[in-house]
Design an enzyme around this catalytic site. Structure first.
Site, mmCIF file in Angstrom:
data_model
loop_
_atom_site.group_PDB
_atom_site.id
_atom_site.type_symbol
_atom_site.label_atom_id
_atom_site.label_comp_id
_atom_site.label_asym_id
_atom_site.label_seq_id
_atom_site.Cartn_x
_atom_site.Cartn_y
_atom_site.Cartn_z
ATOM 1 N N GLU A 124 45.353 -13.872 -24.691
ATOM 2 C CA GLU A 124 46.052 -14.451 -23.243
ATOM 3 C C GLU A 124 47.555 -13.843 -23.378
ATOM 4 O O GLU A 124 48.524 -13.932 -23.760
ATOM 5 C CB GLU A 124 46.673 -16.349 -22.839
ATOM 6 C CG GLU A 124 47.291 -16.752 -22.611
ATOM 7 C CD GLU A 124 47.349 -18.067 -22.419
ATOM 8 O OE1 GLU A 124 48.665 -18.552 -22.015
ATOM 9 O OE2 GLU A 124 46.601 -18.569 -23.310
ATOM 10 N N HIS A 174 40.384 -17.559 -26.932
ATOM 11 C CA HIS A 174 42.031 -16.610 -26.668
ATOM 12 C C HIS A 174 42.944 -17.312 -28.253
ATOM 13 O O HIS A 174 43.233 -17.870 -28.950
ATOM 14 C CB HIS A 174 42.262 -16.809 -25.145
ATOM 15 C CG HIS A 174 43.455 -17.859 -25.589
ATOM 16 N ND1 HIS A 174 43.025 -19.341 -24.408
ATOM 17 C CD2 HIS A 174 44.381 -18.437 -25.865
ATOM 18 C CE1 HIS A 174 43.196 -19.802 -24.559
ATOM 19 N NE2 HIS A 174 44.834 -19.676 -25.259
ATOM 20 N N GLU A 201 45.893 -3.423 -35.421
ATOM 21 C CA GLU A 201 45.417 -2.140 -36.696
ATOM 22 C C GLU A 201 44.606 -2.059 -35.560
ATOM 23 O O GLU A 201 43.401 -2.844 -35.016
ATOM 24 C CB GLU A 201 44.698 -3.735 -37.876
ATOM 25 C CG GLU A 201 44.088 -2.897 -38.627
ATOM 26 C CD GLU A 201 43.879 -3.238 -40.068
ATOM 27 O OE1 GLU A 201 43.674 -2.882 -41.040
ATOM 28 O OE2 GLU A 201 43.851 -4.782 -40.146
#
Length: 128
Positions: free
Chosen positions: A57, A6, A123
């Protein structure tokens, strides 16, 4: 086998950020953990279970509404089927569009850049 689990982002309003990623990007809130003794709450969001997908997270530290993002962090990248449509959808959720949709410089891939509610750059890359 090692794998990327993560990315952690500190946020100033946890529910606002969860809503942005779940409603705006169609992610799912996978789990949430409140740690009163540590004065923070974590929420994990993503496109699939953590056993086989990389997730985000979101960390809310009690009482902290803003962060200095600094100059080292670049951006997250998310593949989407239609960059123009996703940009407009996210704009409707209050996202700041920092680069309108269009081809990448010296190429043909369609991209755009938006900022989440805390100013993190994302992006958008057109895929299939």
């Amino acid at each position: 086998m090692s794998r990327f689990l993560h990315t952690m982002l500190r946020v100033g309003d946890l529910q606002r950020s969860v809503d942005f990623y779940t409603k705006g990007f169609g992610m799912t809130e996978l789990r949430r953990r409140d740690v009163p003794d540590g004065k923070y709450t974590l929420a994990f969001v993503g496109y699939g279970d953590e056993d086989s997908n990389t997730v985000i997270e979101l960390t809310y530290n009690y009482g902290t509404e803003t962060y200095d993002l600094g100059s080292a962090f670049g951006h997250l990248a998310i593949g989407v089927p239609d960059v123009v449509a996703m940009t407009e959808k996210l704009r409707g959720f209050g996202a700041k569009v920092t680069r309108e949709p269009g081809p990448v410089k010296f190429g043909t891939t369609i991209i755009a850049f938006v900022e989440d509610p805390d100013g993190y750059k994302i992006e958008l890359i057109q895929r299939g």
